[in-house]
Design a protein around this motif. Structure first.
Motif, PDB file in Angstrom:
ATOM      1  N   PRO A  47      36.027  11.031  -7.303  1.00  0.00           N
ATOM      2  CA  PRO A  47      36.782  10.876  -6.003  1.00  0.00           C
ATOM      3  C   PRO A  47      37.290   9.740  -5.665  1.00  0.00           C
ATOM      4  O   PRO A  47      38.339   9.621  -5.051  1.00  0.00           O
ATOM      5  CB  PRO A  47      35.567  11.289  -5.088  1.00  0.00           C
ATOM      6  CG  PRO A  47      34.704  12.119  -5.757  1.00  0.00           C
ATOM      7  CD  PRO A  47      34.750  11.540  -7.165  1.00  0.00           C
ATOM      8  N   ALA A  48      36.673   8.620  -5.833  1.00  0.00           N
ATOM      9  CA  ALA A  48      37.286   7.315  -5.163  1.00  0.00           C
ATOM     10  C   ALA A  48      37.649   6.708  -6.571  1.00  0.00           C
ATOM     11  O   ALA A  48      38.096   5.365  -6.534  1.00  0.00           O
ATOM     12  CB  ALA A  48      36.094   6.523  -4.320  1.00  0.00           C
ATOM     13  N   PHE A  49      38.053   7.261  -7.426  1.00  0.00           N
ATOM     14  CA  PHE A  49      38.752   6.754  -8.777  1.00  0.00           C
ATOM     15  C   PHE A  49      37.680   5.436  -9.458  1.00  0.00           C
ATOM     16  O   PHE A  49      38.211   4.467  -9.837  1.00  0.00           O
ATOM     17  CB  PHE A  49      40.069   6.024  -8.331  1.00  0.00           C
ATOM     18  CG  PHE A  49      41.098   7.260  -8.232  1.00  0.00           C
ATOM     19  CD1 PHE A  49      41.393   8.161  -9.144  1.00  0.00           C
ATOM     20  CD2 PHE A  49      41.561   7.186  -6.748  1.00  0.00           C
ATOM     21  CE1 PHE A  49      42.361   9.089  -8.662  1.00  0.00           C
ATOM     22  CE2 PHE A  49      42.413   8.204  -6.596  1.00  0.00           C
ATOM     23  CZ  PHE A  49      42.843   9.010  -7.504  1.00  0.00           C
ATOM     24  N   ALA A 236      43.969  -0.094  -3.740  1.00  0.00           N
ATOM     25  CA  ALA A 236      44.365   0.973  -3.083  1.00  0.00           C
ATOM     26  C   ALA A 236      45.914   1.098  -2.624  1.00  0.00           C
ATOM     27  O   ALA A 236      46.508   2.123  -2.729  1.00  0.00           O
ATOM     28  CB  ALA A 236      43.500   1.126  -1.671  1.00  0.00           C
ATOM     29  N   SER A 237      46.421  -0.124  -2.093  1.00  0.00           N
ATOM     30  CA  SER A 237      47.717  -0.146  -1.537  1.00  0.00           C
ATOM     31  C   SER A 237      48.601   0.028  -2.868  1.00  0.00           C
ATOM     32  O   SER A 237      49.645   0.911  -2.817  1.00  0.00           O
ATOM     33  CB  SER A 237      48.132  -1.025  -0.892  1.00  0.00           C
ATOM     34  OG  SER A 237      47.968  -2.390  -1.489  1.00  0.00           O
ATOM     35  N   THR A 238      48.418  -0.466  -3.822  1.00  0.00           N
ATOM     36  CA  THR A 238      49.388  -0.395  -5.116  1.00  0.00           C
ATOM     37  C   THR A 238      49.367   1.162  -5.546  1.00  0.00           C
ATOM     38  O   THR A 238      50.341   1.651  -5.946  1.00  0.00           O
ATOM     39  CB  THR A 238      48.853  -1.385  -5.993  1.00  0.00           C
ATOM     40  OG1 THR A 238      48.827  -2.640  -5.592  1.00  0.00           O
ATOM     41  CG2 THR A 238      49.963  -1.485  -7.254  1.00  0.00           C
ATOM     42  N   SER A 239      48.208   1.593  -5.611  1.00  0.00           N
ATOM     43  CA  SER A 239      48.016   3.101  -6.230  1.00  0.00           C
ATOM     44  C   SER A 239      48.674   4.135  -5.149  1.00  0.00           C
ATOM     45  O   SER A 239      49.567   4.938  -5.576  1.00  0.00           O
ATOM     46  CB  SER A 239      46.497   3.530  -6.144  1.00  0.00           C
ATOM     47  OG  SER A 239      45.839   2.457  -7.030  1.00  0.00           O
ATOM     48  N   ARG A 412      49.377  13.870  -9.302  1.00  0.00           N
ATOM     49  CA  ARG A 412      48.970  14.928  -8.736  1.00  0.00           C
ATOM     50  C   ARG A 412      47.499  15.359  -8.956  1.00  0.00           C
ATOM     51  O   ARG A 412      47.264  15.867  -9.913  1.00  0.00           O
ATOM     52  CB  ARG A 412      49.577  16.022  -9.072  1.00  0.00           C
ATOM     53  CG  ARG A 412      49.917  17.262  -8.250  1.00  0.00           C
ATOM     54  CD  ARG A 412      48.688  17.845  -7.283  1.00  0.00           C
ATOM     55  NE  ARG A 412      48.860  19.094  -6.620  1.00  0.00           N
ATOM     56  CZ  ARG A 412      47.958  19.823  -6.305  1.00  0.00           C
ATOM     57  NH1 ARG A 412      46.424  19.314  -6.545  1.00  0.00           N
ATOM     58  NH2 ARG A 412      48.133  20.872  -5.639  1.00  0.00           N
ATOM     59  N   PRO A 413      46.501  14.747  -8.041  1.00  0.00           N
ATOM     60  CA  PRO A 413      44.907  15.018  -8.548  1.00  0.00           C
ATOM     61  C   PRO A 413      44.532  16.390  -8.422  1.00  0.00           C
ATOM     62  O   PRO A 413      45.397  17.284  -7.604  1.00  0.00           O
ATOM     63  CB  PRO A 413      44.383  14.062  -7.689  1.00  0.00           C
ATOM     64  CG  PRO A 413      45.390  13.209  -6.687  1.00  0.00           C
ATOM     65  CD  PRO A 413      46.515  13.930  -6.683  1.00  0.00           C
ATOM     66  N   ARG A 414      43.567  16.831  -8.991  1.00  0.00           N
ATOM     67  CA  ARG A 414      42.955  18.141  -8.751  1.00  0.00           C
ATOM     68  C   ARG A 414      41.734  18.091  -7.918  1.00  0.00           C
ATOM     69  O   ARG A 414      41.536  16.981  -7.345  1.00  0.00           O
ATOM     70  CB  ARG A 414      42.646  18.805 -10.055  1.00  0.00           C
ATOM     71  CG  ARG A 414      43.689  18.778 -10.955  1.00  0.00           C
ATOM     72  CD  ARG A 414      44.991  19.368 -10.578  1.00  0.00           C
ATOM     73  NE  ARG A 414      44.445  21.039 -10.452  1.00  0.00           N
ATOM     74  CZ  ARG A 414      45.044  22.137 -11.052  1.00  0.00           C
ATOM     75  NH1 ARG A 414      46.183  21.770 -12.027  1.00  0.00           N
ATOM     76  NH2 ARG A 414      44.799  23.380 -10.857  1.00  0.00           N
ATOM     77  N   GLN A 415      40.899  19.007  -7.633  1.00  0.00           N
ATOM     78  CA  GLN A 415      39.852  18.909  -6.762  1.00  0.00           C
ATOM     79  C   GLN A 415      38.870  19.817  -7.050  1.00  0.00           C
ATOM     80  O   GLN A 415      38.891  20.699  -8.023  1.00  0.00           O
ATOM     81  CB  GLN A 415      40.487  19.511  -5.372  1.00  0.00           C
ATOM     82  CG  GLN A 415      40.845  21.001  -5.291  1.00  0.00           C
ATOM     83  CD  GLN A 415      41.192  21.668  -4.208  1.00  0.00           C
ATOM     84  OE1 GLN A 415      41.278  20.801  -2.978  1.00  0.00           O
ATOM     85  NE2 GLN A 415      41.130  23.087  -4.026  1.00  0.00           N
ATOM     86  N   LEU A 416      37.729  19.565  -6.529  1.00  0.00           N
ATOM     87  CA  LEU A 416      36.693  20.357  -6.558  1.00  0.00           C
ATOM     88  C   LEU A 416      36.406  21.309  -5.374  1.00  0.00           C
ATOM     89  O   LEU A 416      36.171  21.018  -4.258  1.00  0.00           O
ATOM     90  CB  LEU A 416      35.234  19.882  -6.719  1.00  0.00           C
ATOM     91  CG  LEU A 416      34.144  20.555  -6.790  1.00  0.00           C
ATOM     92  CD1 LEU A 416      33.845  21.470  -8.004  1.00  0.00           C
ATOM     93  CD2 LEU A 416      32.522  19.533  -6.900  1.00  0.00           C
ATOM     94  N   TYR A 417      36.875  22.563  -5.404  1.00  0.00           N
ATOM     95  CA  TYR A 417      36.908  23.472  -4.284  1.00  0.00           C
ATOM     96  C   TYR A 417      35.474  23.778  -3.750  1.00  0.00           C
ATOM     97  O   TYR A 417      34.921  24.494  -4.718  1.00  0.00           O
ATOM     98  CB  TYR A 417      37.804  24.496  -4.452  1.00  0.00           C
ATOM     99  CG  TYR A 417      38.042  25.494  -3.183  1.00  0.00           C
ATOM    100  CD1 TYR A 417      38.560  25.000  -2.156  1.00  0.00           C
ATOM    101  CD2 TYR A 417      37.253  26.853  -3.336  1.00  0.00           C
ATOM    102  CE1 TYR A 417      38.796  25.817  -0.829  1.00  0.00           C
ATOM    103  CE2 TYR A 417      37.404  27.661  -2.163  1.00  0.00           C
ATOM    104  CZ  TYR A 417      38.188  27.147  -1.019  1.00  0.00           C
ATOM    105  OH  TYR A 417      38.367  28.094   0.071  1.00  0.00           O
TER     106      TYR A 417
END
Ligand code: SDX
Length: 432
Positions: A47-49, A236-239, A412-417
């Motif tokens: 989640p937080a890379f 974070a800002s560069t990403s 485009r990240p994915r998720q754990l729904y």
């Protein structure tokens, strides 16, 4: 040709694959998980890379355990001691240090782009007098996209170059306009006969009714701070800039997104928060009380300017800025600075505290920078803006690297729904 692989086997399906392992020029290898969904039907969760390399980059390298920071291979300590912000900007943008004529050409181009459109200048009158300058800077940078329709084709290398010079040249002017608006003072136009930082100080502090002379000590201090803040790989800002830019959005919007991301107190906003925290602590006697609060998981209080996702050792920039504090305060005749004394004691006490030692929490770039900005009479609400001015060079370098990469795709990240499973719509009169 890469031959290393990382073996992954899924006992549930019996599928085994060798994931390619990619090596950089320095730093740990990374596992290319691109085929994992196709072969195993799973995604990865980070989640937080914390452990994910989001891109390949040739710009900046950090070894967080050793406290090493390199811009295009050059140690930040050497650049801080020998280079200038304009030279470092060229290096980050182009990959190599400039020769004399390249540097001259770059500096001239930047100085020719310092003015902002008069209509853009009028935007500031729409802001309330106590608007935070980061809100104004983010809005006005984003609005620049409304002014340069003729040179915003992201696929045109010349347009990309014009954009990069424009934004680097104009961001100090925009910052100064935000400052003057907050002060209720008239805007001061840029002076292209001054160097980057002297011009910035002149726009900040000159007034039309009397002469103003830029203090060379202040300009040098600012130049050094700007070198140290210029880039820090995938923060974070560069990403954010990369993610916004990956949609094909115009680059001013992407930089504006970066300014907004930088504002948070966990990121660039920490420099403002450090000074407020030091004032709140007030005296050395109160340090234990505040350290106890920082360690208490039920409290929201954190030691601002401490800790870092990557550095598990001293942030090399914090070391340089701490040394700089002694010299700059001395030269400006402000050697007796109670907040600097308090910061030094806070660092000393925290670094002996078991909680901070165990978690490897050291002062970061934001811990001491505010002391210098204050000594230069820059108001606290402008500290993060100063960070944004310097970091614009890094944001632009990363945006250029990304846009120039033919394999670029939308981020485009994915998720754990974990929400509700399929269910039928219920009419309002049937709901409980
Ligand atoms: C910048 O990424 C970059 O490169 C950023 C930057 C750049 O140049 O772009 O270097 C600039 O943003 C510097 C950071 C400025 N922020 C602050 O100074 C705010 C205070 N610091 C933190 O909130 C924190 O340390 C972060 C946001 C910087 C890092 O967060 P992480 O990586 O998610 O760290 P973490 O939360 O996993 O911390 C590990 C442990 C936790 O405790 P446990 O749950 O393990 O018990 O350390 C604790 C945290 O609660 N912790 C702190 C602390 N920082 C971390 N406890 C008290 N005070 C702190 N400052």
């Amino acid at each position: 040709m890469n031959t290393k692989t990382f073996e992954l086997s899924n006992p549930a399906t019996g599928v085994k694959t060798g994931l390619p392992v990619r090596s950089g020029t320095i730093g740990p290898d990374v596992i290319d998980i691109g085929s994992i969904t196709k072969d195993h039907g799973v995604f990865t969760f980070d989640p937080a890379f914390g452990v994910t390399a989001s891109c390949e980059s040739k710009i900046t390298y950090i070894d967080g355990d050793k406290g090493i920071l390199l811009y295009r291979g050059y140690p930040v300590e050497q650049l801080a001691a020998k280079s200038s912000f304009m030279e470092v900007a060229y290096l980050l943008l182009h990959g190599e240090l400039p020769n004399e004529s390249q540097l001259q050409g770059f500096v001239t181009s930047i100085s020719r782009h310092t003015m902002i459109n008069e209509s853009l200048l009028r935007f500031f009158n729409g802001f309330h007098h106590n608007a935070h300058p980061m809100a104004m800077v983010s809005a006005v940078v984003g609005s620049m996209s409304a002014f340069y329709h003729d040179s915003m084709d992201i696929n045109n290398p010349r347009h990309r170059e014009i954009f990069s010079h424009r934004i680097i040249a104009k961001i100090p002017t925009i910052a100064a306009a935000a400052h003057k608006h907050a002060q209720g003072q008239p805007f001061i136009y840029p002076r292209n006969d001054l160097d980057y930082c002297s011009n910035m100080l002149n726009m900040f502090f000159a007034v039309p009714c009397e002469p103003y002379r830029v203090d060379p000590v202040a300009a040098q201090a600012l130049d050094l701070l700007f070198i140290l803040h210029a880039d820090h790989e995938q923060n974070a800002s560069t990403s954010t800039v990369r993610l916004a830019g990956s949609t094909g959005a115009n680059p001013y919007s992407a930089i504006s997104a970066g300014v907004s991301a930088l504002w948070g107190p966990a990121h660039g906003g920490a420099n403002e928060a450090v000074l407020s925290m030091l004032e709140q602590i007030g005296s050395v006697d109160n340090i234990p009380k505040y350290l106890a609060m920082a360690k208490d998981k039920n409290s929201h209080f954190k030691l601002m300017g401490f800790g870092h996702r990557v550095y598990k050792n001293f942030d090399p920039r914090a070391k340089i800025i701490r040394e700089m504090c002694y010299k700059v305060l001395e030269k400006l005749g402000r050697a007796d600075n109670p907040l600097f004394e308090l910061a030094l004691r806070l660092e000393e006490i925290a670094l002996k505290d078991e909680y901070f030692v165990a978690r490897k929490l050291y002062p970061n770039v934001d811990f001491y920078s505010g002391i210098i900005y204050s000594a230069l009479n820059i108001p606290r609400s402008m500290f993060t803006v100063m960070f944004a001015i310097a970091r614009t060079v890094g944001w632009v370098s990363h945006w250029l690297e990304m846009i120039g990469d033919p394999s670029m795709r939308i981020g485009r990240p994915r998720q754990l729904y974990t929400g509700p499973t399929l269910r039928d719509y219920t009419a309002i009169d049937k709901r409980g």
